[in-house]
Design a protein around this motif. Structure first.
Motif, mmCIF file in Angstrom:
data_model
loop_
_atom_site.group_PDB
_atom_site.id
_atom_site.type_symbol
_atom_site.label_atom_id
_atom_site.label_comp_id
_atom_site.label_asym_id
_atom_site.label_seq_id
_atom_site.Cartn_x
_atom_site.Cartn_y
_atom_site.Cartn_z
ATOM 1 N N GLY A 187 43.050 32.950 45.616
ATOM 2 C CA GLY A 187 43.026 34.323 46.131
ATOM 3 C C GLY A 187 42.818 35.360 45.052
ATOM 4 O O GLY A 187 42.006 36.275 45.208
ATOM 5 N N ILE A 188 43.535 35.233 43.964
ATOM 6 C CA ILE A 188 43.399 36.193 42.861
ATOM 7 C C ILE A 188 42.012 36.085 42.236
ATOM 8 O O ILE A 188 41.371 37.108 41.944
ATOM 9 C CB ILE A 188 44.514 35.987 41.817
ATOM 10 C CG1 ILE A 188 45.860 36.423 42.414
ATOM 11 C CG2 ILE A 188 44.218 36.749 40.531
ATOM 12 C CD1 ILE A 188 47.065 36.052 41.578
ATOM 13 N N SER A 189 41.534 34.865 42.055
ATOM 14 C CA SER A 189 40.191 34.677 41.482
ATOM 15 C C SER A 189 39.121 35.307 42.371
ATOM 16 O O SER A 189 38.226 36.007 41.896
ATOM 17 C CB SER A 189 39.895 33.189 41.291
ATOM 18 O OG SER A 189 40.819 32.612 40.409
ATOM 19 N N GLY A 190 39.216 35.053 43.673
ATOM 20 C CA GLY A 190 38.244 35.636 44.607
ATOM 21 C C GLY A 190 38.333 37.142 44.664
ATOM 22 O O GLY A 190 37.307 37.833 44.697
ATOM 23 N N PHE A 191 39.541 37.667 44.666
ATOM 24 C CA PHE A 191 39.733 39.110 44.698
ATOM 25 C C PHE A 191 39.131 39.756 43.455
ATOM 26 O O PHE A 191 38.427 40.769 43.543
ATOM 27 C CB PHE A 191 41.225 39.443 44.807
ATOM 28 C CG PHE A 191 41.527 40.905 44.917
ATOM 29 C CD1 PHE A 191 41.296 41.591 46.102
ATOM 30 C CD2 PHE A 191 42.026 41.613 43.830
ATOM 31 C CE1 PHE A 191 41.573 42.942 46.205
ATOM 32 C CE2 PHE A 191 42.299 42.969 43.917
ATOM 33 C CZ PHE A 191 42.079 43.637 45.113
ATOM 34 N N ALA A 192 39.375 39.154 42.288
ATOM 35 C CA ALA A 192 38.821 39.686 41.045
ATOM 36 C C ALA A 192 37.295 39.636 41.070
ATOM 37 O O ALA A 192 36.626 40.602 40.673
ATOM 38 C CB ALA A 192 39.360 38.906 39.845
ATOM 39 N N LEU A 193 36.739 38.553 41.549
ATOM 40 C CA LEU A 193 35.292 38.390 41.601
ATOM 41 C C LEU A 193 34.643 39.413 42.532
ATOM 42 O O LEU A 193 33.651 40.063 42.176
ATOM 43 C CB LEU A 193 34.950 36.966 42.055
ATOM 44 C CG LEU A 193 33.483 36.592 42.078
ATOM 45 C CD1 LEU A 193 32.924 36.572 40.667
ATOM 46 C CD2 LEU A 193 33.305 35.226 42.729
ATOM 47 N N VAL A 194 35.206 39.588 43.717
ATOM 48 C CA VAL A 194 34.617 40.487 44.712
ATOM 49 C C VAL A 194 34.798 41.957 44.342
ATOM 50 O O VAL A 194 33.905 42.775 44.534
ATOM 51 C CB VAL A 194 35.203 40.201 46.120
ATOM 52 C CG1 VAL A 194 34.799 41.261 47.129
ATOM 53 C CG2 VAL A 194 34.767 38.824 46.593
ATOM 54 N N THR A 195 35.955 42.298 43.788
ATOM 55 C CA THR A 195 36.244 43.714 43.498
ATOM 56 C C THR A 195 35.864 44.139 42.092
ATOM 57 O O THR A 195 35.895 45.326 41.787
ATOM 58 C CB THR A 195 37.740 44.010 43.708
ATOM 59 O OG1 THR A 195 38.515 43.224 42.789
ATOM 60 C CG2 THR A 195 38.155 43.740 45.141
ATOM 61 N N GLY A 196 35.522 43.193 41.220
ATOM 62 C CA GLY A 196 35.159 43.537 39.851
ATOM 63 C C GLY A 196 36.356 43.827 38.951
ATOM 64 O O GLY A 196 36.191 44.335 37.844
ATOM 65 N N LYS A 197 37.532 43.494 39.404
ATOM 66 C CA LYS A 197 38.736 43.689 38.587
ATOM 67 C C LYS A 197 38.897 42.506 37.624
ATOM 68 O O LYS A 197 38.359 41.429 37.855
ATOM 69 C CB LYS A 197 39.977 43.801 39.477
ATOM 70 C CG LYS A 197 39.985 45.034 40.376
ATOM 71 C CD LYS A 197 41.320 45.185 41.060
ATOM 72 C CE LYS A 197 41.386 46.389 41.965
ATOM 73 N NZ LYS A 197 41.099 47.656 41.339
ATOM 74 N N THR A 198 39.667 42.716 36.573
ATOM 75 C CA THR A 198 39.985 41.611 35.681
ATOM 76 C C THR A 198 41.017 40.725 36.378
ATOM 77 O O THR A 198 41.661 41.152 37.347
ATOM 78 C CB THR A 198 40.579 42.111 34.352
ATOM 79 O OG1 THR A 198 41.856 42.708 34.605
ATOM 80 C CG2 THR A 198 39.643 43.106 33.671
ATOM 81 N N MET A 199 41.205 39.530 35.854
ATOM 82 C CA MET A 199 42.212 38.634 36.431
ATOM 83 C C MET A 199 43.599 39.258 36.322
ATOM 84 O O MET A 199 44.406 39.139 37.245
ATOM 85 C CB MET A 199 42.184 37.272 35.736
ATOM 86 C CG MET A 199 40.979 36.427 36.094
ATOM 87 S SD MET A 199 40.911 35.973 37.830
ATOM 88 C CE MET A 199 42.191 34.745 37.887
#
Length: 181
Positions: free
Chosen positions: A129-141
């Motif tokens: 979930g965190i990896s996908g969220f970071a990937l989609v939103t452009g945030k860092t891990m």
């Protein structure tokens, strides 16, 4: 065989039904829902393989466009949303939860199922979930992890509930908890 198919379909329906509990929408695109409790229960009750299959069936129905996710979401678009990592992680989380419940037979079932739900239904699920969220939103891990930390207390409560429900079901109908049969 028929019993397995029926239970897989039943637990896919359970995940969908838990999506009917009103979600709490958060401004960053990931809602608080009860569906992760269903993922945990798939593993603790059905075991690793059947639990993962129930979740895969649920995700197939979502991909086909059925509005089964919390808030009435469905279709292929949800697999590119901020929740995509959680969706990808659902079957793996159910599998890990079930595997731990199947193999850890010492002590009370409520404890082993609860701990299995924490490891599979929170730790493993959050990795995706965190990896996908970071990937989609452009945030860092790191940024994504901070955002997701708000969900942990509720998910711990869901893990406790999953452990208690699994133990209660095993007490009432021992043969129905396939992770222990």
């Amino acid at each position: 065989m028929e019993k397995n198919v029926t239970l897989i379909a039943l637990f896919a329906a359970l995940i969908a039904a838990l999506g009917l509990i009103p979600q709490i929408a958060l401004p960053f695109g990931v809602p608080i829902t009860a569906q992760s409790l269903g993922i945990m229960l798939c593993g603790t009750v059905l075991g690793a393989k059947r639990g993962a299959l129930a979740v895969l069936l649920f995700l197939l129905l979502v991909a086909l466009g059925l509005p089964l996710l919390a808030g009435g979401r469905g279709g292929l678009g949800v697999f590119t949303s901020p929740t995509a990592g959680f969706l990808v992680g659902f079957p793996i989380a159910a599998f890990v939860t079930g595997l731990i419940t199947e193999t850890w037979r010492k002590g009370p079932l409520a404890v082993s199922a609860g701990v299995a739900s924490v490891i599979g239904g929170i730790v493993v699920l959050y990795l995706f979930g965190i990896s996908g969220f970071a990937l989609v939103t452009g945030k860092t891990m790191g940024e994504a992890t901070v955002v997701m930390a708000a969900f942990i207390p509720g998910d711990i409560l869901k893990a406790v509930i999953a452990g208690m429900l699994t133990a209660a079901l095993a007490k009432a109908r021992p043969a129905s908890v396939l992770s222990r049969v």
